[in-house]
Design a protein around this motif. Structure first.
Motif, PDB file in Angstrom:
ATOM      1  N   SER A   1     -21.039 -69.276  25.565  1.00  0.00           N
ATOM      2  CA  SER A   1     -22.092 -68.280  25.753  1.00  0.00           C
ATOM      3  C   SER A   1     -22.713 -67.883  24.413  1.00  0.00           C
ATOM      4  N   ARG A   2     -21.881 -67.702  23.397  1.00  0.00           N
ATOM      5  CA  ARG A   2     -22.403 -67.353  22.060  1.00  0.00           C
ATOM      6  C   ARG A   2     -23.235 -68.491  21.477  1.00  0.00           C
ATOM      7  N   ILE A   3     -22.858 -69.726  21.739  1.00  0.00           N
ATOM      8  CA  ILE A   3     -23.646 -70.883  21.291  1.00  0.00           C
ATOM      9  C   ILE A   3     -25.001 -70.861  22.000  1.00  0.00           C
ATOM     10  N   GLU A   4     -24.990 -70.610  23.303  1.00  0.00           N
ATOM     11  CA  GLU A   4     -26.243 -70.554  24.064  1.00  0.00           C
ATOM     12  C   GLU A   4     -27.187 -69.467  23.555  1.00  0.00           C
ATOM     13  N   ARG A   5     -26.632 -68.348  23.088  1.00  0.00           N
ATOM     14  CA  ARG A   5     -27.450 -67.218  22.643  1.00  0.00           C
ATOM     15  C   ARG A   5     -27.733 -67.233  21.141  1.00  0.00           C
ATOM     16  N   CYS A   6     -27.400 -68.328  20.484  1.00  0.00           N
ATOM     17  CA  CYS A   6     -27.624 -68.480  19.037  1.00  0.00           C
ATOM     18  C   CYS A   6     -26.844 -67.466  18.212  1.00  0.00           C
ATOM     19  N   GLU A   7     -25.737 -66.991  18.738  1.00  0.00           N
ATOM     20  CA  GLU A   7     -24.869 -66.085  17.988  1.00  0.00           C
ATOM     21  C   GLU A   7     -23.763 -66.851  17.281  1.00  0.00           C
ATOM     22  N   GLN A   8     -23.616 -68.117  17.623  1.00  0.00           N
ATOM     23  CA  GLN A   8     -22.587 -68.980  17.043  1.00  0.00           C
ATOM     24  C   GLN A   8     -23.149 -70.393  17.025  1.00  0.00           C
ATOM     25  N   ARG A   9     -22.841 -71.124  15.978  1.00  0.00           N
ATOM     26  CA  ARG A   9     -23.276 -72.526  15.876  1.00  0.00           C
ATOM     27  C   ARG A   9     -22.198 -73.442  16.428  1.00  0.00           C
ATOM     28  N   ALA A  10     -22.625 -74.431  17.156  1.00  0.00           N
ATOM     29  CA  ALA A  10     -21.697 -75.457  17.641  1.00  0.00           C
ATOM     30  C   ALA A  10     -21.334 -76.370  16.477  1.00  0.00           C
ATOM     31  N   SER A  11     -20.130 -76.876  16.501  1.00  0.00           N
ATOM     32  CA  SER A  11     -19.757 -77.889  15.520  1.00  0.00           C
ATOM     33  C   SER A  11     -20.483 -79.178  15.890  1.00  0.00           C
ATOM     34  N   PRO A  12     -20.640 -80.085  14.937  1.00  0.00           N
ATOM     35  CA  PRO A  12     -21.265 -81.374  15.270  1.00  0.00           C
ATOM     36  C   PRO A  12     -20.542 -82.106  16.398  1.00  0.00           C
ATOM     37  N   THR A  13     -19.224 -82.014  16.431  1.00  0.00           N
ATOM     38  CA  THR A  13     -18.452 -82.668  17.494  1.00  0.00           C
ATOM     39  C   THR A  13     -18.748 -82.046  18.849  1.00  0.00           C
ATOM     40  N   THR A  14     -18.786 -80.713  18.895  1.00  0.00           N
ATOM     41  CA  THR A  14     -19.093 -80.025  20.144  1.00  0.00           C
ATOM     42  C   THR A  14     -20.517 -80.340  20.595  1.00  0.00           C
ATOM     43  N   ALA A  15     -21.442 -80.368  19.658  1.00  0.00           N
ATOM     44  CA  ALA A  15     -22.839 -80.681  19.988  1.00  0.00           C
ATOM     45  C   ALA A  15     -22.953 -82.082  20.584  1.00  0.00           C
ATOM     46  N   GLU A  16     -22.239 -83.025  20.009  1.00  0.00           N
ATOM     47  CA  GLU A  16     -22.279 -84.397  20.514  1.00  0.00           C
ATOM     48  C   GLU A  16     -21.730 -84.467  21.937  1.00  0.00           C
ATOM     49  N   LYS A  17     -20.643 -83.743  22.190  1.00  0.00           N
ATOM     50  CA  LYS A  17     -20.053 -83.772  23.522  1.00  0.00           C
ATOM     51  C   LYS A  17     -20.916 -83.012  24.525  1.00  0.00           C
ATOM     52  N   LEU A  18     -21.563 -81.934  24.109  1.00  0.00           N
ATOM     53  CA  LEU A  18     -22.484 -81.230  24.999  1.00  0.00           C
ATOM     54  C   LEU A  18     -23.653 -82.139  25.383  1.00  0.00           C
ATOM     55  N   ALA A  19     -24.153 -82.891  24.430  1.00  0.00           N
ATOM     56  CA  ALA A  19     -25.244 -83.829  24.732  1.00  0.00           C
ATOM     57  C   ALA A  19     -24.782 -84.848  25.771  1.00  0.00           C
ATOM     58  N   ARG A  20     -23.531 -85.294  25.671  1.00  0.00           N
ATOM     59  CA  ARG A  20     -22.995 -86.238  26.658  1.00  0.00           C
ATOM     60  C   ARG A  20     -22.860 -85.579  28.033  1.00  0.00           C
ATOM     61  N   VAL A  21     -22.421 -84.329  28.068  1.00  0.00           N
ATOM     62  CA  VAL A  21     -22.272 -83.602  29.333  1.00  0.00           C
ATOM     63  C   VAL A  21     -23.605 -83.515  30.065  1.00  0.00           C
ATOM     64  N   PHE A  22     -24.686 -83.325  29.304  1.00  0.00           N
ATOM     65  CA  PHE A  22     -25.999 -83.158  29.916  1.00  0.00           C
ATOM     66  C   PHE A  22     -26.759 -84.478  30.048  1.00  0.00           C
ATOM     67  N   GLY A  23     -26.069 -85.570  29.880  1.00  0.00           N
ATOM     68  CA  GLY A  23     -26.603 -86.885  30.198  1.00  0.00           C
ATOM     69  C   GLY A  23     -27.890 -87.277  29.500  1.00  0.00           C
ATOM     70  N   GLY A  24     -28.051 -86.855  28.276  1.00  0.00           N
ATOM     71  CA  GLY A  24     -29.228 -87.274  27.527  1.00  0.00           C
ATOM     72  C   GLY A  24     -30.425 -86.347  27.660  1.00  0.00           C
ATOM     73  N   ASP A  25     -30.341 -85.314  28.521  1.00  0.00           N
ATOM     74  CA  ASP A  25     -31.443 -84.352  28.617  1.00  0.00           C
ATOM     75  C   ASP A  25     -31.526 -83.489  27.363  1.00  0.00           C
ATOM     76  N   LEU A  26     -30.405 -83.359  26.669  1.00  0.00           N
ATOM     77  CA  LEU A  26     -30.332 -82.643  25.400  1.00  0.00           C
ATOM     78  C   LEU A  26     -29.828 -83.597  24.327  1.00  0.00           C
ATOM     79  N   THR A  27     -30.288 -83.373  23.125  1.00  0.00           N
ATOM     80  CA  THR A  27     -29.738 -84.113  21.988  1.00  0.00           C
ATOM     81  C   THR A  27     -28.892 -83.163  21.155  1.00  0.00           C
ATOM     82  N   GLU A  28     -28.154 -83.713  20.217  1.00  0.00           N
ATOM     83  CA  GLU A  28     -27.369 -82.877  19.313  1.00  0.00           C
ATOM     84  C   GLU A  28     -28.278 -81.927  18.535  1.00  0.00           C
TER      85      GLU A  28
END
Length: 84
Positions: free
Chosen positions: A35-62
């Motif tokens: 939730s904090r990542i979504e609200r720009c209160e916390q930055r995702a790590s590069p690893t988390t960003a990469e996995k989030l991009a995979r979760v959303f099937g390419g609709d989002l990039t890192e």
């Protein structure tokens, strides 16, 4: 609204749904941190960003996840987009 939150709400996923999908990819994150990542209160790590991009099937990039302010406009609410 950040690209991450927009992608999640368009799918009608709860924060817990995303956390479960991340866990399947070996990333352990709780709903509070997501939730904090979504609200720009916390930055995702590069690893988390990469996995989030995979979760959303390419609709989002890192880049969408690591630098959401680049893709969020004032009329969407949240962080204003800087225009160079």
């Amino acid at each position: 609204m950040t690209p991450l939150k927009k992608a999640r709400t368009e799918r009608k996923w709860r924060l817990a749904d995303v956390c479960d999908r991340l866990r399947d990819l070996g990333e352990n994150i709780d709903t509070g941190n997501l939730s904090r990542i979504e609200r720009c209160e916390q930055r995702a790590s590069p690893t988390t960003a990469e996995k989030l991009a995979r979760v959303f099937g390419g609709d989002l990039t890192e880049i969408h996840i690591l630098y959401p302010e680049r893709f969020t406009t004032p009329e969407q609410g949240g962080v204003a987009q800087s225009v160079a």
